[in-house]
Design an enzyme around this catalytic site. Structure first.
Site, PDB file in Angstrom:
ATOM      1  N   ASP A  10     -22.835  -8.420  -5.785  1.00 58.76           N
ATOM      2  CA  ASP A  10     -22.737  -8.083  -7.211  1.00 58.76           C
ATOM      3  C   ASP A  10     -21.909  -6.812  -7.322  1.00 58.76           C
ATOM      4  OD1 ASP A  10     -23.388  -8.163 -10.021  1.00 58.76           O
ATOM      5  OD2 ASP A  10     -24.719  -6.474  -9.653  1.00 58.76           O
ATOM      6  N   SER A  11     -21.498  -6.509  -8.554  1.00 61.03           N
ATOM      7  CA  SER A  11     -20.746  -5.272  -8.792  1.00 61.03           C
ATOM      8  C   SER A  11     -21.615  -4.045  -8.518  1.00 61.03           C
ATOM      9  CB  SER A  11     -20.260  -5.253 -10.236  1.00 61.03           C
ATOM     10  OG  SER A  11     -21.352  -5.430 -11.114  1.00 61.03           O
ATOM     11  N   TYR A  42     -17.668  -4.127 -13.271  1.00 61.50           N
ATOM     12  CA  TYR A  42     -16.580  -5.105 -13.210  1.00 61.50           C
ATOM     13  C   TYR A  42     -16.299  -5.666 -14.620  1.00 61.50           C
ATOM     14  CZ  TYR A  42     -17.100  -5.689  -8.058  1.00 61.50           C
ATOM     15  OH  TYR A  42     -17.147  -5.517  -6.693  1.00 61.50           O
ATOM     16  N   GLY A  43     -17.290  -5.522 -15.482  1.00 58.42           N
ATOM     17  CA  GLY A  43     -17.275  -6.238 -16.774  1.00 58.42           C
ATOM     18  C   GLY A  43     -16.173  -5.853 -17.725  1.00 58.42           C
ATOM     19  N   CYS A  73     -22.964 -11.897  -9.436  1.00 59.64           N
ATOM     20  CA  CYS A  73     -22.323 -11.265 -10.588  1.00 59.64           C
ATOM     21  C   CYS A  73     -21.644 -12.332 -11.460  1.00 59.64           C
ATOM     22  CB  CYS A  73     -21.281 -10.280 -10.066  1.00 59.64           C
ATOM     23  SG  CYS A  73     -20.348  -9.461 -11.347  1.00 59.64           S
ATOM     24  N   ASN A  74     -21.951 -12.301 -12.746  1.00 58.67           N
ATOM     25  CA  ASN A  74     -21.356 -13.294 -13.653  1.00 58.67           C
ATOM     26  C   ASN A  74     -19.852 -13.105 -13.770  1.00 58.67           C
ATOM     27  OD1 ASN A  74     -23.668 -14.761 -15.522  1.00 58.67           O
ATOM     28  ND2 ASN A  74     -24.339 -12.837 -14.628  1.00 58.67           N
ATOM     29  N   THR A  75     -19.424 -11.831 -13.853  1.00 55.05           N
ATOM     30  CA  THR A  75     -17.997 -11.559 -14.025  1.00 55.05           C
ATOM     31  C   THR A  75     -17.231 -12.061 -12.795  1.00 55.05           C
ATOM     32  OG1 THR A  75     -18.668  -9.597 -15.268  1.00 55.05           O
ATOM     33  CG2 THR A  75     -16.367  -9.753 -14.685  1.00 55.05           C
ATOM     34  N   GLU A 152     -29.888   0.177 -17.135  1.00 57.42           N
ATOM     35  CA  GLU A 152     -29.808   1.110 -16.000  1.00 57.42           C
ATOM     36  C   GLU A 152     -30.540   2.419 -16.296  1.00 57.42           C
ATOM     37  OE1 GLU A 152     -26.139   1.308 -13.881  1.00 57.42           O
ATOM     38  OE2 GLU A 152     -26.161  -0.866 -13.610  1.00 57.42           O
ATOM     39  N   CYS A 184     -25.207 -12.250 -17.923  1.00 56.66           N
ATOM     40  CA  CYS A 184     -24.904 -10.984 -17.244  1.00 56.66           C
ATOM     41  C   CYS A 184     -26.151 -10.606 -16.455  1.00 56.66           C
ATOM     42  CB  CYS A 184     -24.583  -9.910 -18.281  1.00 56.66           C
ATOM     43  SG  CYS A 184     -24.415  -8.260 -17.570  1.00 56.66           S
ATOM     44  N   THR A 185     -25.925 -10.066 -15.277  1.00 56.54           N
ATOM     45  CA  THR A 185     -27.039  -9.777 -14.366  1.00 56.54           C
ATOM     46  C   THR A 185     -28.153  -8.936 -14.994  1.00 56.54           C
ATOM     47  OG1 THR A 185     -25.631  -7.964 -13.602  1.00 56.54           O
ATOM     48  CG2 THR A 185     -25.788  -9.907 -12.187  1.00 56.54           C
ATOM     49  N   HIS A 186     -27.778  -7.972 -15.833  1.00 57.17           N
ATOM     50  CA  HIS A 186     -28.765  -7.019 -16.346  1.00 57.17           C
ATOM     51  C   HIS A 186     -29.648  -7.576 -17.471  1.00 57.17           C
ATOM     52  CE1 HIS A 186     -25.910  -4.460 -14.303  1.00 57.17           C
ATOM     53  NE2 HIS A 186     -26.655  -3.379 -14.505  1.00 57.17           N
TER      54      HIS A 186
HETATM   55  N1  DGL Z   1     -22.864  -7.676 -12.729  1.00 58.44           N
HETATM   56  C1  DGL Z   1     -22.069  -7.765 -13.931  1.00 58.44           C
HETATM   57  C2  DGL Z   1     -22.154  -9.177 -14.500  1.00 58.44           C
HETATM   58  O1  DGL Z   1     -23.085  -9.914 -14.272  1.00 58.44           O
HETATM   59  C3  DGL Z   1     -22.524  -6.747 -14.982  1.00 58.44           C
HETATM   60  C4  DGL Z   1     -22.214  -5.303 -14.636  1.00 58.44           C
HETATM   61  C5  DGL Z   1     -20.726  -5.020 -14.551  1.00 58.44           C
HETATM   62  O2  DGL Z   1     -20.040  -4.983 -15.602  1.00 58.44           O
HETATM   63  O3  DGL Z   1     -20.233  -4.865 -13.453  1.00 58.44           O
HETATM   64  O4  DGL Z   1     -21.243  -9.602 -15.166  1.00 58.44           O
END
Ligand code: DGL
Length: 274
Positions: A10-11, A42-43, A73-75, A152, A184-186
């Site tokens: 993940d990012s 990464y988003g 990570c979704n992105t 966070e 998105c992960t969060h």
């Molecule tokens: N992990 C990223 C996602 O799921 C979210 C955090 C980021 O922007 O890196 O897209």
């Protein structure tokens, strides 16, 4: 092969929501988690950068010896799934297709909302996956960038979370959507606030949970389950480990053992030494 770990990247720390689901469903599996905390988020980065980082992360995990790679990570999943599936010698799954499938299975109104980072929304990866499965479905996408820092900072039960959810999602009430995908992960940490904003009848899809089921299916089909003992988790981060320890531990609900920080030089060495 069965004893090898599952690799996840993940990012940063958000992918711990996915790890939590994988750990719950596959308690015997060892997991190696790579969080690119030096380069997060990464988003809001370009597709080229996100793809480059994904290739580096995957390569690093491959050097550790893994039997399955999960792009948590979704992105990253939006841009790098296909190239990694082509280039990696092991099965690779991302979080988008499993989330899209679950959304399609559950919508009756044929109206689905997807919330994600700006880059994921721009990629239209969820829209394409959902509409490939059922072209009748209308997808309402929303970027919710403030959700990441709210999680966070541990503010998921604060007024700021409620106000932000109202600002981003309030107009979806009355749109006819009956499913929302947390792309998105969060965002799973904000599930209660999202439900309060959109009402109790909304079906909330957690892509990470669906991805854990997909991982189970692949290990089962390929006879790759680790059958004995309790799985261990090992974490690698690209910046100092303190905040990963704190936020990751909070998301997982336990103290993290084995967090290693890869200083940039070691990291390059690991990647580029033969
Ligand atoms: N992990 C990223 C996602 O799921 C979210 C955090 C980021 O922007 O890196 O897209």
């Amino acid at each position: 092969m069965q004893k090898l770990a599952i690799g996840m990247f993940d990012s940063g720390v958000g992918g711990m929501t996915v790890l939590k689901e994988v750990k719950a469903l596959l308690p015997h599996e060892h997991i190696i988690y790579f969080g690119d905390t030096a380069r997060v988020p990464y988003g809001n980065k370009s597709p080229q950068m996100v793809t480059k980082y994904a290739l580096e992360s995957a390569l690093f995990l491959l050097t550790k010896g893994i039997k399955l790679l999960i792009i948590a990570c979704n992105t990253s999943s939006a841009f790098a799934l296909q190239i990694l599936q082509r280039k990696m010698p092991i099965p690779v799954i991302g979080v988008i297709v499993p989330g899209a499938k679950e959304a399609v299975r559950n919508t009756k109104s044929c109206k689905v909302a997807v919330i994600a980072t700006r880059t994921t929304v721009k990629s239209m990866a969820y829209d394409k996956s959902i509409r490939k499965l059922d072209p009748r479905i209308e997808v309402f996408s929303r970027a919710c960038p403030l959700f990441v820092p709210i999680v966070e900072e541990g503010l998921e039960n604060d007024d700021i979370a409620r106000l932000t959810a109202e600002k981003y999602l309030g107009d979806l009430r009355g749109s006819g959507i009956d499913v929302i995908v947390m792309g998105c992960t969060h965002y799973p940490v904000l599930e209660d606030v999202i439900r309060q904003t959109l009402g109790k009848d909304i079906k909330i899809v957690h892509s990470g949970k669906e991805t854990a089921k997909e991982a189970w299916t692949i290990l089962n089909e390929k006879n790759l389950f680790n059958k004995r003992g309790r799985g261990k988790c090992e974490y690698f981060v690209t910046d100092t480990p303190e905040s990963f320890h704190e936020i990751g531990g909070r998301i997982l609900g336990e103290t993290l053992a084995h967090v290693k920080s890869l200083k940039s030089l070691d990291y390059q060495d690991l990647l580029f030494s033969s």
